[in-house]
Design an enzyme around this catalytic site. Structure first.
Site, mmCIF file in Angstrom:
data_model
loop_
_atom_site.group_PDB
_atom_site.id
_atom_site.type_symbol
_atom_site.label_atom_id
_atom_site.label_comp_id
_atom_site.label_asym_id
_atom_site.label_seq_id
_atom_site.Cartn_x
_atom_site.Cartn_y
_atom_site.Cartn_z
ATOM 1 N N GLU A 25 132.050 61.247 35.391
ATOM 2 C CA GLU A 25 130.883 60.701 34.699
ATOM 3 C C GLU A 25 129.600 61.031 35.466
ATOM 4 O O GLU A 25 129.640 61.487 36.612
ATOM 5 C CB GLU A 25 131.027 59.185 34.550
ATOM 6 C CG GLU A 25 131.085 58.458 35.881
ATOM 7 C CD GLU A 25 130.568 57.030 35.789
ATOM 8 O OE1 GLU A 25 129.407 56.867 35.385
ATOM 9 O OE2 GLU A 25 131.325 56.118 36.134
ATOM 10 N N LYS A 159 134.306 46.436 38.951
ATOM 11 C CA LYS A 159 133.420 46.047 40.048
ATOM 12 C C LYS A 159 133.487 44.546 40.298
ATOM 13 O O LYS A 159 133.560 43.759 39.362
ATOM 14 C CB LYS A 159 131.993 46.475 39.738
ATOM 15 C CG LYS A 159 131.875 47.974 39.598
ATOM 16 C CD LYS A 159 130.438 48.376 39.387
ATOM 17 C CE LYS A 159 130.370 49.768 38.827
ATOM 18 N NZ LYS A 159 130.718 49.820 37.389
HETATM 19 N N1 PSU Z 1 131.317 53.368 39.021
HETATM 20 C C1 PSU Z 1 130.508 53.447 40.122
HETATM 21 N N2 PSU Z 1 129.153 53.337 39.923
HETATM 22 C C2 PSU Z 1 128.611 53.173 38.662
HETATM 23 C C3 PSU Z 1 129.466 53.096 37.517
HETATM 24 C C4 PSU Z 1 130.810 53.200 37.758
HETATM 25 O O1 PSU Z 1 130.981 53.596 41.250
HETATM 26 O O2 PSU Z 1 127.379 53.105 38.534
HETATM 27 C C5 PSU Z 1 128.851 52.940 36.127
HETATM 28 C C6 PSU Z 1 129.778 53.515 35.050
HETATM 29 O O3 PSU Z 1 129.071 54.511 34.338
HETATM 30 C C7 PSU Z 1 130.102 52.347 34.146
HETATM 31 C C8 PSU Z 1 128.852 51.566 34.256
HETATM 32 O O4 PSU Z 1 130.413 52.744 32.836
HETATM 33 O O5 PSU Z 1 128.611 51.596 35.682
HETATM 34 C C9 PSU Z 1 129.006 50.163 33.695
HETATM 35 O O6 PSU Z 1 127.773 49.776 33.136
HETATM 36 P P1 PSU Z 1 127.686 48.459 32.215
HETATM 37 O O7 PSU Z 1 128.190 47.370 33.119
HETATM 38 O O8 PSU Z 1 126.233 48.321 31.867
HETATM 39 O O9 PSU Z 1 128.574 48.706 31.050
#
Ligand code: PSU
Ligand code: MN
Length: 303
Positions: A25, A159
């Site tokens: 990604e 996370k």
């Molecule tokens: N993994 C990481 N850092 C990130 C992300 C994933 O180590 O920044 C990103 C991914 O793109 C994931 C996003 O889809 O964080 C989640 O965002 P949200 O919580 O707004 O859906």
């Protein structure tokens, strides 16, 4: 309008040769990490995948075209770009129509990987159910995409800024297999153990590859979520990171951070509060995930 899907020269060749490909990604690059660590990490992650005999395909939308594989210059440009959109399922098509530049989240990367016929994708940690979800309904579109696009996502869990028990519940409701690779515990991104059991444990990548193929034979939509803990020497144990995460979540509330901004804000805040230790762990875990994803792609290509 035909879908503007552009393969890099390297991915074009890899597809012709039937080589294993791993999708990556780009939101990590534009919103997840500061410069210059973002570009360094992107390159290091690609190198890990090549070392395992697979080919990395970093995915992003550049000037309205979905790019499958970014050459070094494009990667560097994206890492330095300002005001890049953070694209998910909801806004991917519009970004293409508007000829915009945007990085792809887990959800959007899964969609693009599926369109490109790539079955394995490595990231850091997926989005999930936020802690205040009962109030603000903040649940990442990543979870729904896992239920829809048939792509294996290798990560270090969700996370630790999230409500992990609720995230597991939603994944179960959506019928997403959550597979612990050589672990009985759900990892929590910076930490090896979230305190929660992982729903399934698998010790060999071949089994993950076979389950993926069997799910397709059964007509089951959606991907498998493979979770792997980072190395003990790289982790920040959960009791150490927990108060830092709590303080970051309080700060986000105080600053009225909402929607797509929440996750980038928290990651930056936590990196700062740990004097970069959280960032170092983040880099280590992504590299670790990339290695396993490459081995899974190799196993799938051989099967
Ligand atoms: N993994 C990481 N850092 C990130 C992300 C994933 O180590 O920044 C990103 C991914 O793109 C994931 C996003 O889809 O964080 C989640 O965002 P949200 O919580 O707004 O859906
Ligand atoms: Mn959200």
């Amino acid at each position: 309008m035909t879908l503007p899907l552009i393969y890099s020269a390297e991915i074009d060749q890899a597809r012709r040769d039937g080589r294993p490909i791993v999708a990556l990604e780009s939101t990590i690059i534009t919103h997840g990490m500061p410069a210059p660590q973002n570009l360094d990490t992107a390159l290091a992650v690609e190198a890990e995948i090549r070392d395992q005999g697979a080919v990395p395909a970093t995915i992003a939308v550049l000037d309205g075209a979905v790019r499958i594989g970014l050459d070094r210059d494009r990667l560097a440009d994206l890492a330095a770009a300002q005001a890049v959109r953070k694209l998910s399922r909801a806004d991917l098509a519009h970004a293409i129509v508007a000829r915009a530049t945007g990085s792809t989240t887990v959800a959007a990367t899964m969609i693009c990987a599926r369109l490109a016929g790539i079955a394995v994708f490595a990231t850091g940690g997926i989005g999930g159910v936020h802690r205040g979800a009962a109030e603000d309904f903040d649940i990442s579109a990543d979870l729904h995409e896992l239920a829809r696009s048939r792509v294996n996502v290798v990560c270090a869990g969700a996370k630790a800024i999230l409500d992990l028990p609720k995230t597991l519940e939603v994944l179960e409701t959506l019928g997403v297999p959550v597979i612990g690779y050589r672990t009985d515990r759900l990892p929590a991104f910076w930490s090896r153990d979230s305190g929660l059991a992982v729903p399934m444990r698998v010790d060999h990548v071949d089994e993950i590859a076979r389950a993926h193929m069997l799910r397709a034979d059964m007509g089951l939509e959606g991907g498998q979520l493979v979770v792997v803990p980072l190395d003990p020497s790289d982790e920040i144990p959960s009791d150490e990171i927990a108060p830092i995460v709590d303080a970051a979540i309080d700060a986000a509330a105080k600053h009225n951070i909402r929607g797509k901004e929440v996750t980038p804000f928290l990651l930056a805040r936590i990196a700062e509060a740990t004097q970069g230790r959280a960032l170092a762990a983040n880099i280590a875990l992504i590299r670790n995930n990339a290695r396993l994803a490459a081995r899974l792609a190799v196993a799938l290509a051989a099967a």
